[in-house]
Design an enzyme around this catalytic site. Structure first.
Site, PDB file in Angstrom:
ATOM      1  N   ASP A  61      25.780  21.606   7.778  1.00  0.00           N
ATOM      2  CA  ASP A  61      25.349  20.228   8.004  1.00  0.00           C
ATOM      3  C   ASP A  61      23.822  20.205   7.962  1.00  0.00           C
ATOM      4  O   ASP A  61      23.163  20.871   8.766  1.00  0.00           O
ATOM      5  CB  ASP A  61      25.868  19.768   9.371  1.00  0.00           C
ATOM      6  CG  ASP A  61      25.531  18.327   9.693  1.00  0.00           C
ATOM      7  OD1 ASP A  61      24.648  17.753   9.029  1.00  0.00           O
ATOM      8  OD2 ASP A  61      26.148  17.777  10.621  1.00  0.00           O
ATOM      9  N   VAL A  62      23.253  19.446   7.032  1.00  0.00           N
ATOM     10  CA  VAL A  62      21.798  19.453   6.883  1.00  0.00           C
ATOM     11  C   VAL A  62      21.076  18.826   8.074  1.00  0.00           C
ATOM     12  O   VAL A  62      19.857  19.008   8.222  1.00  0.00           O
ATOM     13  CB  VAL A  62      21.353  18.732   5.592  1.00  0.00           C
ATOM     14  CG1 VAL A  62      21.777  19.516   4.364  1.00  0.00           C
ATOM     15  CG2 VAL A  62      21.871  17.301   5.544  1.00  0.00           C
ATOM     16  N   ASN A  88      19.705  15.273  -1.452  1.00  0.00           N
ATOM     17  CA  ASN A  88      20.668  14.271  -1.911  1.00  0.00           C
ATOM     18  C   ASN A  88      21.662  13.861  -0.835  1.00  0.00           C
ATOM     19  O   ASN A  88      22.240  12.771  -0.906  1.00  0.00           O
ATOM     20  CB  ASN A  88      21.419  14.833  -3.134  1.00  0.00           C
ATOM     21  CG  ASN A  88      22.604  13.985  -3.527  1.00  0.00           C
ATOM     22  OD1 ASN A  88      22.438  12.861  -3.986  1.00  0.00           O
ATOM     23  ND2 ASN A  88      23.809  14.513  -3.338  1.00  0.00           N
ATOM     24  N   TYR A 154      21.351   1.922   6.803  1.00  0.00           N
ATOM     25  CA  TYR A 154      21.044   2.546   5.519  1.00  0.00           C
ATOM     26  C   TYR A 154      19.627   2.196   5.077  1.00  0.00           C
ATOM     27  O   TYR A 154      18.874   3.044   4.588  1.00  0.00           O
ATOM     28  CB  TYR A 154      22.063   2.081   4.479  1.00  0.00           C
ATOM     29  CG  TYR A 154      22.038   2.860   3.189  1.00  0.00           C
ATOM     30  CD1 TYR A 154      22.571   4.148   3.118  1.00  0.00           C
ATOM     31  CD2 TYR A 154      21.499   2.313   2.027  1.00  0.00           C
ATOM     32  CE1 TYR A 154      22.564   4.872   1.945  1.00  0.00           C
ATOM     33  CE2 TYR A 154      21.483   3.025   0.836  1.00  0.00           C
ATOM     34  CZ  TYR A 154      22.023   4.295   0.801  1.00  0.00           C
ATOM     35  OH  TYR A 154      22.005   5.011  -0.383  1.00  0.00           O
ATOM     36  N   LYS A 158      16.438   4.755   4.346  1.00  0.00           N
ATOM     37  CA  LYS A 158      15.822   4.907   3.029  1.00  0.00           C
ATOM     38  C   LYS A 158      14.348   4.513   3.038  1.00  0.00           C
ATOM     39  O   LYS A 158      13.551   5.053   2.268  1.00  0.00           O
ATOM     40  CB  LYS A 158      16.603   4.110   1.992  1.00  0.00           C
ATOM     41  CG  LYS A 158      18.006   4.662   1.739  1.00  0.00           C
ATOM     42  CD  LYS A 158      17.979   6.145   1.382  1.00  0.00           C
ATOM     43  CE  LYS A 158      19.357   6.706   1.094  1.00  0.00           C
ATOM     44  NZ  LYS A 158      19.322   8.150   0.760  1.00  0.00           N
TER      45      LYS A 158
END
Length: 249
Positions: A61-62, A88, A154, A158
């Site tokens: 898990d990043v 990504n 989201y 971003k």
């Protein structure tokens, strides 16, 4: 002349954009090693099987410090370098959800994966790239400048990635490290496939939106990964032709 990266790390390589990019990179740079990162080992193995070159699977898990540390220790010990990082990995846990109605535990989880995952991997990549230089590419979104309705989690994430991209580009300059923000709009993946049937617009209506093949994103990543060290692309937007973005709403 196109550069030939030796080691490329792709996070979120289990499917969608990550898988398409892995396959395209393996074909464009057959001598490179692709490190495929994700939480689902079975899906990563499917991606690896679709690639034509050498692959390395890194399950984890990043957003987890220990998992990222383990992954970069493996890359350092086995290969001693990293030429390209494609940040990504990302999730959309609260689509079509007004901020005041959002489950804040899911909101925090979305920020942790979408922001801290990229932060942790970028920090580790810079440590490894300091000696040789390298290229970091962040999967942004057109939501980093033009959000959809009821998509605060989201959109916030971003926007943060855009800040990370710009800071990395500035702070990495002295080490020969470049950073690109790749903003994508309506690539044909499971995450956004519903837009072809109908997506909420700023005026409240539901309208179908144009989609583009995910392979178009993969072609773009191949271009970015193969740029010579003397060239930098700070920001690149690739969107489905005709989608409501410029003047969205």
């Amino acid at each position: 002349m196109r550069s030939t990266p030796q080691v490329i790390l792709i996070t979120g390589a289990s499917g969608g954009i990550g898988r398409a990019c892995a396959v395209a990179l393996s074909e464009a740079f057959p001598a490179c090693v692709l490190v495929l990162s994700g939480r689902r080992e079975d899906a990563l193995r499917e991606t690896a099987a679709a690639c034509s070159g050498q692959t390395e699977i890194a399950v984890g898990d990043v957003s987890n410090d220990a998992d990222v540390k383990k992954m970069f220790e493996m890359i350092t010990n086995k290969y001693g370098r990293l030429d390209v990082l494609f940040n990504n990995a990302g999730v959309d846990l609260l689509p079509n959800t007004a901020l005041e109605e959002a489950d804040m535990s899911l909101f925090r989880r979305a920020l942790d994966i979408n922001i801290m995952g990229a932060v942790l991997c970028t920090a580790s990549a810079i440590r490894l790239m300091k000696q040789t230089g390298g290229r970091i590419i962040n999967n942004g979104s057109i939501s980093s400048t033009s959000p959809r309705p009821d998509a605060a989690a989201y959109t916030v994430a971003k926007h943060a990635i855009l800040g990370l991209s710009r800071s990395t580009s500035l702070d990495g300059r002295k080490y020969g490290i470049t950073c690109t923000q790749l903003d994508i709009g309506n690539a044909g993946t499971d995450m956004i496939s519903h837009a072809a049937k109908g997506c909420r617009q700023a005026d409240g209506t539901l309208r179908p939106e144009p989609m583009m093949a995910v392979g178009r994103v993969a072609e773009t990543l191949v271009y970015l990964a193969g740029l010579g060290a003397d060239a930098d692309v700070l920001r690149l937007e690739i969107v489905a032709a005709g989608m409501p973005f410029v003047g969205r709403g």
